[in-house]
Scaffold this motif. Structure first.
Motif, PDB file in Angstrom:
ATOM      1  N   UNK A 162       0.863  -1.231  -0.074  1.00 43.89           N
ATOM      2  CA  UNK A 162      -0.074  -0.113   0.096  1.00 43.89           C
ATOM      3  C   UNK A 162       0.956   1.106  -0.036  1.00 43.89           C
ATOM      4  N   UNK A 163       2.065   1.210   0.807  1.00 44.78           N
ATOM      5  CA  UNK A 163       3.009   2.391   0.881  1.00 44.78           C
ATOM      6  C   UNK A 163       4.159   2.002   0.213  1.00 44.78           C
ATOM      7  N   UNK A 164       4.492   2.317  -1.037  1.00 44.34           N
ATOM      8  CA  UNK A 164       5.629   1.590  -1.625  1.00 44.34           C
ATOM      9  C   UNK A 164       6.972   2.434  -1.449  1.00 44.34           C
ATOM     10  N   UNK A 165       6.638   3.440  -0.733  1.00 43.44           N
ATOM     11  CA  UNK A 165       7.918   4.640  -0.514  1.00 43.44           C
ATOM     12  C   UNK A 165       8.132   4.589   1.337  1.00 43.44           C
ATOM     13  N   UNK A 166       7.595   3.688   1.795  1.00 41.99           N
ATOM     14  CA  UNK A 166       7.549   3.573   3.458  1.00 41.99           C
ATOM     15  C   UNK A 166       8.457   2.429   3.699  1.00 41.99           C
ATOM     16  N   UNK A 167       9.316   2.712   4.897  1.00 44.96           N
ATOM     17  CA  UNK A 167       9.704   1.383   5.737  1.00 44.96           C
ATOM     18  C   UNK A 167       8.471   0.792   6.397  1.00 44.96           C
ATOM     19  N   UNK A 168       8.922  -0.393   6.680  1.00 45.80           N
ATOM     20  CA  UNK A 168       7.606  -1.136   7.423  1.00 45.80           C
ATOM     21  C   UNK A 168       8.324  -1.953   8.534  1.00 45.80           C
ATOM     22  N   UNK A 169       7.923  -1.838   9.873  1.00 41.75           N
ATOM     23  CA  UNK A 169       8.382  -2.361  10.874  1.00 41.75           C
ATOM     24  C   UNK A 169       7.117  -3.148  11.490  1.00 41.75           C
ATOM     25  N   UNK A 170       7.551  -4.305  12.407  1.00 39.13           N
ATOM     26  CA  UNK A 170       6.260  -4.617  13.382  1.00 39.13           C
ATOM     27  C   UNK A 170       6.852  -4.920  14.694  1.00 39.13           C
ATOM     28  N   UNK A 191      11.134  -5.813  14.636  1.00 35.82           N
ATOM     29  CA  UNK A 191      11.481  -5.204  15.664  1.00 35.82           C
ATOM     30  C   UNK A 191      10.517  -5.877  16.902  1.00 35.82           C
ATOM     31  N   UNK A 192      11.040  -5.308  18.190  1.00 34.16           N
ATOM     32  CA  UNK A 192      10.339  -6.117  19.220  1.00 34.16           C
ATOM     33  C   UNK A 192      10.624  -5.331  20.497  1.00 34.16           C
ATOM     34  N   UNK A 193       9.815  -4.458  20.784  1.00 32.67           N
ATOM     35  CA  UNK A 193      10.226  -3.645  22.218  1.00 32.67           C
ATOM     36  C   UNK A 193       9.683  -4.396  23.314  1.00 32.67           C
ATOM     37  N   UNK A 241      17.594  -0.337   8.685  1.00 33.86           N
ATOM     38  CA  UNK A 241      17.810  -0.949  10.112  1.00 33.86           C
ATOM     39  C   UNK A 241      18.158   0.514  10.706  1.00 33.86           C
ATOM     40  N   UNK A 242      18.698   1.454  10.234  1.00 33.48           N
ATOM     41  CA  UNK A 242      19.092   2.621  10.948  1.00 33.48           C
ATOM     42  C   UNK A 242      17.845   3.534  11.216  1.00 33.48           C
ATOM     43  N   UNK A 243      16.927   3.370  10.479  1.00 32.84           N
ATOM     44  CA  UNK A 243      15.548   4.103  10.792  1.00 32.84           C
ATOM     45  C   UNK A 243      14.834   3.392  11.890  1.00 32.84           C
ATOM     46  N   UNK A 244      15.132   2.287  12.157  1.00 36.99           N
ATOM     47  CA  UNK A 244      14.501   1.661  13.204  1.00 36.99           C
ATOM     48  C   UNK A 244      15.441   1.985  14.559  1.00 36.99           C
ATOM     49  N   UNK A 245      16.724   1.956  14.407  1.00 33.18           N
ATOM     50  CA  UNK A 245      17.591   2.365  15.381  1.00 33.18           C
ATOM     51  C   UNK A 245      16.823   3.718  15.919  1.00 33.18           C
ATOM     52  N   UNK A 246      16.430   4.600  14.947  1.00 38.00           N
ATOM     53  CA  UNK A 246      16.486   5.991  15.411  1.00 38.00           C
ATOM     54  C   UNK A 246      15.090   6.104  16.045  1.00 38.00           C
ATOM     55  N   UNK A 247      14.232   5.175  15.609  1.00 33.67           N
ATOM     56  CA  UNK A 247      12.988   5.001  16.141  1.00 33.67           C
ATOM     57  C   UNK A 247      12.938   4.603  17.675  1.00 33.67           C
TER      58      UNK A 247
END
Length: 379
Positions: A101-109, A134-136, A171-177
């Motif tokens: 649905x969002x071809x320009x987006x990074x997706x995590x769960x 990912x998993x908090x 991966x860097x973006x999820x690190x930033x998150x």
């Protein structure tokens, strides 16, 4: 090269962020990101959950933003990051849908199992380069957006689980998150993740629930005699049953492997207690206890040290306003730093017990100082 906002090329965390699933984790992430100044969209299959998350300030409904854009009121900006906070049994499907649905987006769960989610994403044929699991490692016994807290992830582990095709910048973006939410970051592959959480999270839940189930027919007078040990052990048995059915099913094999070892230890204990005065019985019991002591000592405490590195004392605290605050103030005036603190309430009495952990070198002086100030130190 022309500017491109594809997160594979631009790892910076920026809005809008879309959160799909507005339960405890999703709404808490929304609150944390909104506090950091990011724009957050919310989407949930439950209109009620979405509305509650909106009301507490976790974000704005995606449907409302899109409706205003269609009416010409504002331009719709697609999300740069999609966070799937859906239940484990459908997380992979929702991730795959979001990638398409969002071809320009990074997706995590943020599901608590990772192998099953990754398998579903890869099988879907979606662009898995833009997926980083990912998993908090944070949560509460309460569930739903009403229980959400923006500070839920502060100083808690956040496990990032990239796969072979994951974009390094993703991966860097999820690190930033995770960093934006105050978490401590660990990177594991999906298999190591599932094996690890089986031991440190999923089996403890099973053991807590099994023990708590034995209390169903226990007389109330007996339960009234229970101390903090029982409460500590069964605390997480109050967790969401529907969620844990999905977690156990999705991570069954690693959980079973750990339970095999627990079963061996239980059989060993049962065999010993069936003849507690037999040859070697007391030695075996002592060994079982010492093995438990050794395991507990390996769990990192404050500053990564073992909790057993501190000395503990217990102070009786009247159940009246301001009493605990006065105790903490007195400890501060005695120039002692509290390494850990927990409260235990005495059943049927208006008094609590404050168990305080301190540096061993400060223990005796603190006992003396508190006693001189009128506090009853019982341990």
């Amino acid at each position: 090269m022309t500017e491109n906002h594809d997160p594979i090329l631009s790892p910076q965390l920026s809005g809008p962020v879309l959160i799909i699933g507005t339960g405890l984790l999703g709404a808490s992430i929304g609150l944390g990101l909104r506090a950091a100044g990011l724009s957050v969209y919310l989407q949930d299959i439950s209109p009620t959950a979405e509305a509650v998350a909106t009301d507490i300030g976790a974000g704005v409904p995606l449907s409302a933003v899109q409706a205003r854009a269609e009416a010409g009121g504002e331009e719709f900006t697609p999300p740069s990051l999609v966070i799937v906070a859906a239940p484990p049994d459908i997380a992979g499907q929702v991730v795959a849908s979001a990638l398409n649905t969002y071809p320009q987006a990074l997706v995590t769960d943020v599901a608590s199992v990772k192998v099953q989610v990754l398998d579903q994403v890869l099988a879907s044929g979606a662009d898995a380069r833009r997926y980083v699991g990912s998993h908090p490692m944070a949560g509460r016994e309460k569930s739903g957006p009403v229980a959400a807290r923006g500070e839920l992830f502060q100083a808690r582990p956040w496990i990032i689980c990239p796969h072979e095709a994951s974009s390094p910048n993703g991966v860097k973006m999820i690190r930033a998150l995770a960093g934006e939410l105050g978490s401590i970051i660990t990177v594991l592959d999906v298999y190591e993740h599932d094996q690890t959480v089986a031991l440190i999270s999923h089996v403890p839940q099973a053991m807590s629930s099994l023990l708590a189930s034995r209390l169903q027919d226990t007389p109330l007078y007996a339960l009234g005699l229970a101390g903090q040990g029982l409460r500590d052990t069964v605390r997480i048995a109050a967790s969401d049953a529907n969620l844990w059915v999905q977690i156990f099913a999705a991570n069954a094999q690693p959980v079973v492997q750990t339970l095999y070892g627990v079963r061996e230890d239980l059989n060993r204990l049962i065999n010993t207690l069936e003849n507690p005065t037999g040859p070697g019985a007391r030695l075996d019991l002592a060994q079982l206890m010492s093995e438990g002591n050794a395991g507990v000592a390996r769990i990192p405490g404050k500053h990564g040290t073992s909790p057993t590195a501190f000395s503990r004392l217990t102070v009786l605290v009247d159940d009246t306003p301001g009493t605990l605050a006065r105790l903490l103030a007195d400890i501060g005036e005695l120039e002692v730093n509290i390494e850990d603190l927990r409260l235990e309430h005495s059943t049927g009495a208006q008094v609590g017990m404050a168990e305080i952990s301190v540096n061993p070198s400060k223990h005796d002086g603190l006992v003396k100082g508190l006693s001189e100030r009128g506090w009853k130190v019982v341990k």
